[in-house]
Write a protein that holds these residues in place. Sequence first.
Motif, PDB file in Angstrom:
ATOM      1  N   VAL A  28       4.682 -18.478  37.816  1.00 19.99           N
ATOM      2  CA  VAL A  28       5.268 -18.390  39.149  1.00 19.99           C
ATOM      3  C   VAL A  28       4.944 -17.020  39.734  1.00 19.99           C
ATOM      4  O   VAL A  28       5.145 -16.003  39.056  1.00 19.99           O
ATOM      5  CB  VAL A  28       6.804 -18.580  39.069  1.00 19.99           C
ATOM      6  CG1 VAL A  28       7.429 -18.444  40.432  1.00 19.99           C
ATOM      7  CG2 VAL A  28       7.137 -19.908  38.447  1.00 19.99           C
ATOM      8  N   LYS A  33       9.783 -15.839  42.922  1.00 21.15           N
ATOM      9  CA  LYS A  33      10.848 -15.861  41.919  1.00 21.15           C
ATOM     10  C   LYS A  33      12.190 -15.580  42.564  1.00 21.15           C
ATOM     11  O   LYS A  33      12.296 -14.834  43.526  1.00 21.15           O
ATOM     12  CB  LYS A  33      10.600 -14.796  40.840  1.00 21.15           C
ATOM     13  CG  LYS A  33       9.577 -15.178  39.832  1.00 21.15           C
ATOM     14  CD  LYS A  33       9.529 -14.144  38.727  1.00 21.15           C
ATOM     15  CE  LYS A  33       8.530 -14.512  37.667  1.00 21.15           C
ATOM     16  NZ  LYS A  33       8.505 -13.536  36.585  1.00 21.15           N
ATOM     17  N   ARG A  34      13.230 -16.178  41.993  1.00 20.18           N
ATOM     18  CA  ARG A  34      14.585 -15.882  42.430  1.00 20.18           C
ATOM     19  C   ARG A  34      15.060 -14.626  41.704  1.00 20.18           C
ATOM     20  O   ARG A  34      14.531 -14.252  40.663  1.00 20.18           O
ATOM     21  CB  ARG A  34      15.519 -17.029  42.082  1.00 20.18           C
ATOM     22  CG  ARG A  34      15.245 -18.248  42.906  1.00 20.18           C
ATOM     23  CD  ARG A  34      16.215 -19.311  42.532  1.00 20.18           C
ATOM     24  NE  ARG A  34      16.411 -20.204  43.639  1.00 20.18           N
ATOM     25  CZ  ARG A  34      17.317 -21.139  43.674  1.00 20.18           C
ATOM     26  NH1 ARG A  34      18.129 -21.294  42.650  1.00 20.18           N
ATOM     27  NH2 ARG A  34      17.438 -21.903  44.726  1.00 20.18           N
ATOM     28  N   MET A  36      17.675 -14.144  39.936  1.00 26.25           N
ATOM     29  CA  MET A  36      18.181 -14.412  38.591  1.00 26.25           C
ATOM     30  C   MET A  36      17.058 -14.614  37.578  1.00 26.25           C
ATOM     31  O   MET A  36      17.282 -14.511  36.381  1.00 26.25           O
ATOM     32  CB  MET A  36      19.078 -15.649  38.603  1.00 26.25           C
ATOM     33  CG  MET A  36      20.342 -15.457  39.424  1.00 26.25           C
ATOM     34  SD  MET A  36      21.373 -14.121  38.823  1.00 26.25           S
ATOM     35  CE  MET A  36      21.933 -14.790  37.298  1.00 26.25           C
ATOM     36  N   ASP A  37      15.845 -14.910  38.037  1.00 23.77           N
ATOM     37  CA  ASP A  37      14.713 -15.120  37.140  1.00 23.77           C
ATOM     38  C   ASP A  37      13.892 -13.857  36.909  1.00 23.77           C
ATOM     39  O   ASP A  37      12.968 -13.861  36.100  1.00 23.77           O
ATOM     40  CB  ASP A  37      13.800 -16.212  37.704  1.00 23.77           C
ATOM     41  CG  ASP A  37      14.501 -17.548  37.793  1.00 23.77           C
ATOM     42  OD1 ASP A  37      15.445 -17.760  37.010  1.00 23.77           O
ATOM     43  OD2 ASP A  37      14.111 -18.368  38.640  1.00 23.77           O
ATOM     44  N   VAL A  38      14.211 -12.779  37.610  1.00 24.13           N
ATOM     45  CA  VAL A  38      13.448 -11.539  37.509  1.00 24.13           C
ATOM     46  C   VAL A  38      14.001 -10.707  36.362  1.00 24.13           C
ATOM     47  O   VAL A  38      15.209 -10.533  36.222  1.00 24.13           O
ATOM     48  CB  VAL A  38      13.537 -10.748  38.834  1.00 24.13           C
ATOM     49  CG1 VAL A  38      12.836  -9.412  38.715  1.00 24.13           C
ATOM     50  CG2 VAL A  38      12.936 -11.551  39.951  1.00 24.13           C
ATOM     51  N   LYS A  39      13.116 -10.195  35.523  1.00 27.29           N
ATOM     52  CA  LYS A  39      13.533  -9.307  34.433  1.00 27.29           C
ATOM     53  C   LYS A  39      13.757  -7.910  34.989  1.00 27.29           C
ATOM     54  O   LYS A  39      13.252  -7.560  36.053  1.00 27.29           O
ATOM     55  CB  LYS A  39      12.467  -9.294  33.340  1.00 27.29           C
ATOM     56  CG  LYS A  39      12.335 -10.632  32.678  1.00 27.29           C
ATOM     57  CD  LYS A  39      11.314 -10.598  31.586  1.00 27.29           C
ATOM     58  CE  LYS A  39      11.236 -11.980  30.950  1.00 27.29           C
ATOM     59  NZ  LYS A  39      10.104 -12.119  30.087  1.00 27.29           N
ATOM     60  N   TRP A  46       9.423  -6.922  42.234  1.00 31.37           N
ATOM     61  CA  TRP A  46       9.960  -8.067  42.973  1.00 31.37           C
ATOM     62  C   TRP A  46      10.526  -7.617  44.317  1.00 31.37           C
ATOM     63  O   TRP A  46      10.292  -8.248  45.337  1.00 31.37           O
ATOM     64  CB  TRP A  46      11.044  -8.754  42.146  1.00 31.37           C
ATOM     65  CG  TRP A  46      11.726  -9.863  42.858  1.00 31.37           C
ATOM     66  CD1 TRP A  46      11.267 -11.139  43.005  1.00 31.37           C
ATOM     67  CD2 TRP A  46      12.976  -9.798  43.539  1.00 31.37           C
ATOM     68  NE1 TRP A  46      12.171 -11.868  43.731  1.00 31.37           N
ATOM     69  CE2 TRP A  46      13.227 -11.069  44.067  1.00 31.37           C
ATOM     70  CE3 TRP A  46      13.908  -8.794  43.738  1.00 31.37           C
ATOM     71  CZ2 TRP A  46      14.374 -11.360  44.788  1.00 31.37           C
ATOM     72  CZ3 TRP A  46      15.039  -9.077  44.455  1.00 31.37           C
ATOM     73  CH2 TRP A  46      15.266 -10.343  44.970  1.00 31.37           C
TER      74      TRP A  46
END
Length: 111
Positions: A28, A33-34, A36-39, A46
Amino acid sequence: MVHTGRYGIHDGQKCANCLVCKMADRPVPMAEKRLMDVKLGELMTWASTKDFSPNGIIAAVRRGHDRYYNKYINVKKGGIGGVAMLLTGYVVLSYLWEYDHIKHDRWRKYH
């Protein structure tokens, strides 16, 4: 795993023609990316992909409002939860805005 792809049914073998298998392997892009999906290490990258212009901020607020409205307000069997969440947010925000005044009044003894 058995799934029906665009080109038939198969069970667990990876195939080159199935759209489900193709989409599962595709990474993705960072901009899609949302949060909550980002490290944590990717957070600055991001954030740099987001649009912080006035039009971008207005569009983000509009998307958030539409998502909230469709999830909590515009439902068949709605409850008090969505409205209570909105009112709670308003109370907390009002308290934060008036905190300096409240803090100043706290130390006064008589007037």
